[in-house]
Design an enzyme around this catalytic site. Structure first.
Site, PDB file in Angstrom:
ATOM      1  N   THR A 652       0.839  -1.196   0.000  1.00 34.32           N
ATOM      2  CA  THR A 652       0.000   0.000   0.000  1.00 34.32           C
ATOM      3  C   THR A 652       0.880   1.255   0.000  1.00 34.32           C
ATOM      4  O   THR A 652       0.442   2.313  -0.447  1.00 34.32           O
ATOM      5  CB  THR A 652      -0.930   0.029   1.238  1.00 34.32           C
ATOM      6  OG1 THR A 652      -0.176  -0.351   2.392  1.00 34.32           O
ATOM      7  CG2 THR A 652      -2.080  -0.932   1.057  1.00 34.32           C
ATOM      8  N   LYS A 656       0.829   5.217  -1.914  1.00 39.09           N
ATOM      9  CA  LYS A 656       1.093   6.512  -1.275  1.00 39.09           C
ATOM     10  C   LYS A 656       2.180   7.267  -2.040  1.00 39.09           C
ATOM     11  O   LYS A 656       2.113   8.482  -2.196  1.00 39.09           O
ATOM     12  CB  LYS A 656       1.481   6.307   0.199  1.00 39.09           C
ATOM     13  CG  LYS A 656       0.343   5.705   1.026  1.00 39.09           C
ATOM     14  CD  LYS A 656       0.791   5.083   2.356  1.00 39.09           C
ATOM     15  CE  LYS A 656      -0.294   4.172   2.919  1.00 39.09           C
ATOM     16  NZ  LYS A 656       0.180   3.322   4.033  1.00 39.09           N
TER      17      LYS A 656
END
Ligand code: 26Q
Length: 815
Positions: A652, A656
């Site tokens: 993840t 970002k």
């Protein structure tokens, strides 16, 4: 939300007076932080109470996200942004003669998670509230969260994370809602006149679970959801009898044993620990949460629990809370008089399971003896679930003993929690497209054949509120200027940035912002750690937990290769690069710790060799955590996502980086695949073996890392530097172990399990392409900007909508 400045000022002053007996000029920055937080809480409270009431009155269907980890980070900035009062609060502080950033910096991270799985839970809560869905978290209020990492002489040293040394202004203790959870004891049964058998637990150890609630404030909405974390304590304090007998230690032993349950977060992010305390933690928070849900259901919806699945759905974050399946069976049967079939019918409509890992060895299993003595009644129920399931397998696959053995929930002396999850849940999902495919085709192939309808994919996402609005205000303003407001709640709107990808003015402005963020990071590292970095260099960033499959080792070996090249060829004069690492290693993961030592050792050498003349610098930032991540993503040019293909379920951090305009240097793994599909192959640097290729080499047992050494003398010399005395003698043994693990294989492992050497050449080449691309600043700016423009898919808002539509079936409830 309208913000009354004068009222807020007096709220702060009152708070300082009441809580600390201080006036403004006597107050420390931390006192002020606490008073501001308390004043913000007062604003939140009203909406929080209202939303609870609306959901109660409407008898809304709600989702409960059960997770052993919630990696929340800091609350202040996020809450102010979501309430829309950050500028107002900042200006109040200014009028008080204080700097908002100094006050914000007083908050310690709420680090109740290891990494991706815990942070995903936090992003999901933010999205649920923002999208106006009634959805709440349940977890553990660890007294100590993820350990604090110090680097001493290049080695990781762990210190306890004492995050509650001050009171936490964002939580509210609810002793009125405490429940009890039982451990151990014996099961006794009683025949009832109606023919049913009643089971009871006697002589059990009783533990009190007390909830602490934190508000989850949605962005630009009045919706406030709840994160409820349980604390363990002993119901009867210490034993007065023993105390009077002067047996002081024994007198507090019971109390300590109970409190130990919520004492500390386990810092390993894979691999079963097999520890009784870990199982205790899991059952503790799961049982308390289910009791809490049932009590609410009876109070608000009605006494009839057959309707439980109509009003409640429970998402299980990995196998950690899967014990909820037998626990709900127990509550329904033993405490509410249901028969097996009716109870099972309710349970299998209530739970859904998310799998976060492909590594087979990381699937949780509990030894029967530990499980049975700790949870005797739950063990009986699991055994019965298993018996009935195995019966059904025999009918479906008669004669296929192997399959029946593989799929048994209880086997080889172990309880296999993932199997229990798949049998007891109506939905099983992976967290990225490739991950779900690997589950269906390989890791869980038996199960996909049995229950194809249960399997689905939910590609992860991240909340743009924290990771862009809060973390990168300059880029946020740049975006709003060009696409208008609204992207904070609908990230697909970023696509309107595309039309600026050839606009020189926008590209220059975009790069100016990146430079400003790099400068801010450089200043921060200088001020806090005495680390010096050059904001004009390329920031190449590798931040995530330290794991062999994530291949930080590949990165540092490449840096050693570059160092050699610089020494050999003084005319080699590439654009200066700063390689930044941030990573915690599980405390017992020896090889991961050796890799940290190697990174720091190489950094020391490279950064202090005058011949390098700033061409490359290597920085290991200690204690990587959410608040540090918020400074690193906005300042990054290159996003290192270099896991062995097929091993990273999703990732993840990769999202970002993309959102903040860093370009991916990655393998075709996890969500990287979907990231390049969106960004375009030309706007990323993809290298290395594919999951399919690795699968093939694995199955043929045809990999020999020595072939790669023979073919590439430069790689061979990098490796030999691990063992030839290049580094101080005290590191000989540990670097030798890294060497052996790559070249020969040790401790019964194959050599180079994660294909570091196989991917080395491709990685070198990808870095060379990056240098080329960066040389053309405008071209680079375009690539980076297109990454931002195409990041829309990776909002956790999109992910949550998919969960809602396919699994949870919730309706929006607004105020
Ligand atoms: C298990 C047993 C005993 C003690 C600890 C654990 C344990 C704790 C944490 C096992 C696993 C974890 C965390 C796993 C994790 O963070 N997985 C990551 O989840 C992300 C969100 O889906 C993915 O993006 C990452 O790819 C995945 O590695």
């Amino acid at each position: 939300m309208k913000f009354d400045k004068e009222q807020f000022k007096s709220s702060i002053e009152n708070r300082l007076k009441r809580q600390y007996g201080k006036s403004l000029d006597e107050a420390t920055p931390h006192d002020i932080y606490d008073a501001v937080a308390a004043s913000v809480m007062e604003i939140i409270q009203g909406n929080w109470m209202n939303y609870r009431k609306v959901c109660r009155d409407k008898k809304s269907r709600q989702v409960y996200y059960l997770s052993a980890e919630f990696l929340m980070g800091r609350a202040m900035g996020n809450n102010l942004i979501n309430l829309g009062i950050k500028d107002g609060v900042a200006s109040v502080l200014k009028e008080f003669g204080m700097d908002y950033n100094l006050i914000e910096d007083q908050e310690t991270d709420t680090g109740l998670g290891n990494g991706g799985l815990g942070r995903l839970a936090a992003c999901f809560l933010d999205s649920l509230a923002t999208l106006e869905y009634p959805g709440h978290g349940y977890g553990i209020r660890y007294r100590y969260g993820m350990f604090e990492q110090h680097i001493e002489n290049g080695y990781q040293v762990e210190y306890p994370d004492n995050w509650l040394s001050h009171r936490d202004p964002w939580e509210i203790k609810r002793p009125d809602l405490a429940v009890k959870v039982l451990f151990g004891g014996n099961v006794v049964s009683e025949q009832l006149p109606n023919g049913k058998t009643l089971y009871k637990i006697v002589n059990a150890e009783e533990v009190t679970a007390t909830p602490y609630d934190m508000p989850i404030v949605g962005f630009d909405t009045k919706v406030v959801n709840r994160l409820r974390l349980w604390e363990a304590s002993s119901p009867n304090g210490f034993d007065l009898q023993l105390f009077n007998d002067m047996k002081y230690l024994q007198a507090v032993e019971k109390q300590n044993n109970a409190e130990n349950i919520s004492r500390v977060l386990y810092p390993n992010d894979s691999g079963p620990s097999g520890k009784t305390l870990r199982l205790k933690q899991q059952y503790f928070f799961v049982s308390a949460s289910l009791q809490d849900m049932i009590a609410y259901h009876k109070r608000v919806i009605g006494k009839d629990l057959t309707k439980f699945p109509e009003y409640n759905v429970v998402q299980l974050n990995d196998t950690h809370p899967v014990i909820a399946i037998p626990e709900l069976m127990r509550i329904l049967m033993d405490e509410n008089g249901f028969g097996w079939d009716d109870a099972w019918n309710i349970v299998t409509k209530t739970f859904a399971y998310t799998n976060h890992t492909i590594l087979a060895e990381a699937l949780e299993k509990w030894p029967i003896d530990i499980f049975e003595s700790l949870l005797p009644r739950i063990y009986q129920i699991v055994t019965e679930i298993n018996r009935r399931f195995c019966d059904s397998l025999r009918t479906k696959f008669p004669g296929d003993w192997k399959k029946q053995q593989r799929m048994a929930i209880v086997g080889d002396g172990m309880i296999r929690m993932a199997w229990l999850a798949i049998v007891g849940c109506f939905s099983v999902n992976g967290v990225a497209a490739l991950h779900t495919e690997i589950l269906k085709k390989i890791e869980l192939a038996d199960w996909y054949e049995l229950y194809p309808e249960k399997f689905n994919n939910k590609t992860n996402g991240v909340t743009q509120r924290r990771w862009l609005v809060c973390a990168n205000p300059e880029l946020s303003e740049f975006i709003t200027k060009r696409v208008g407001p609204g992207w904070e709640k609908d990230l697909s709107k970023l696509s309107a940035l595309e039309k600026y990808s050839d606009d020189p003015e926008s590209l220059d402005e975009f790069m100016r912002i990146k430079h400003s963020n790099k400068k801010k990071l450089a200043d921060f590292l200088k001020d806090t750690q005495n680390i010096f970095i050059d904001p004009d260099s390329i920031f190449d960033v590798h931040i995530k937990r330290l794991h062999e499959y994530k291949r930080q080792l590949l990165n540092i070996l490449h840096i050693m290769y570059l160092y050699n090249r610089i020494l050999e060829d003084p005319s080699f004069d590439p654009i200066p690069r700063t390689f930044i690492f941030g990573a915690k290693a599980a405390s017992g993961y020896r090889r991961a710790k050796s890799i940290i030592k190697l990174i720091n050792t190489v950094a020391d050498r490279v950064n202090n060799d005058y011949r390098v003349r700033g061409r490359i610098r290597v920085i290991f930032v200690p204690n990587y955590r959410v608040s540090l991540a918020e400074k690193l993503f906005p300042a990054s040019d290159v996003s290192e996502q270099i896991s062995t293909a097929g091993k990273e379920a999703s990732g993840t951090g990769n999202m970002k980086f993309m959102l903040n305009g860093a370009v991916t240097l990655g393998t075709m793994d996890g969500a990287n695949i979907e990231i390049v599909a969106e960004a375009g192959k030309e706007n990323a640097f993809i290298f290395g073996l594919t999951a399919e290729e690795i699968q093939k080499i694995d199955s043929e047992h045809s990999y020999n890392p020595q072939d790669y050494l023979a073919r590439n003398p430069k790689l061979a010399s990098v490796l030999s530097q691990l063992i030839d005395g290049t580094f101080e003698s005290s590191t000989q043994a540990i670097f030798r172990e890294l060497y052996d693990s790559l070249v020969y294989g040790i401790e019964g492992q194959r050599p180079d399990v994660y294909y570091v050497l196989a991917d080395f050449d491709a990685y070198v080449e990808a870095h060379e392409k990056i240098l080329e691309a960066y040389a053309d600043k405008r071209k680079w700016a375009k690539m980076a900007l297109l990454n931002v423009a195409r990041a829309g898919k990776f909002s956790s808002d999109r992910t949550i909508e998919e969960y809602v539509n396919d699994i949870w079936k919730l309706k929006k409830v607004s105020l």
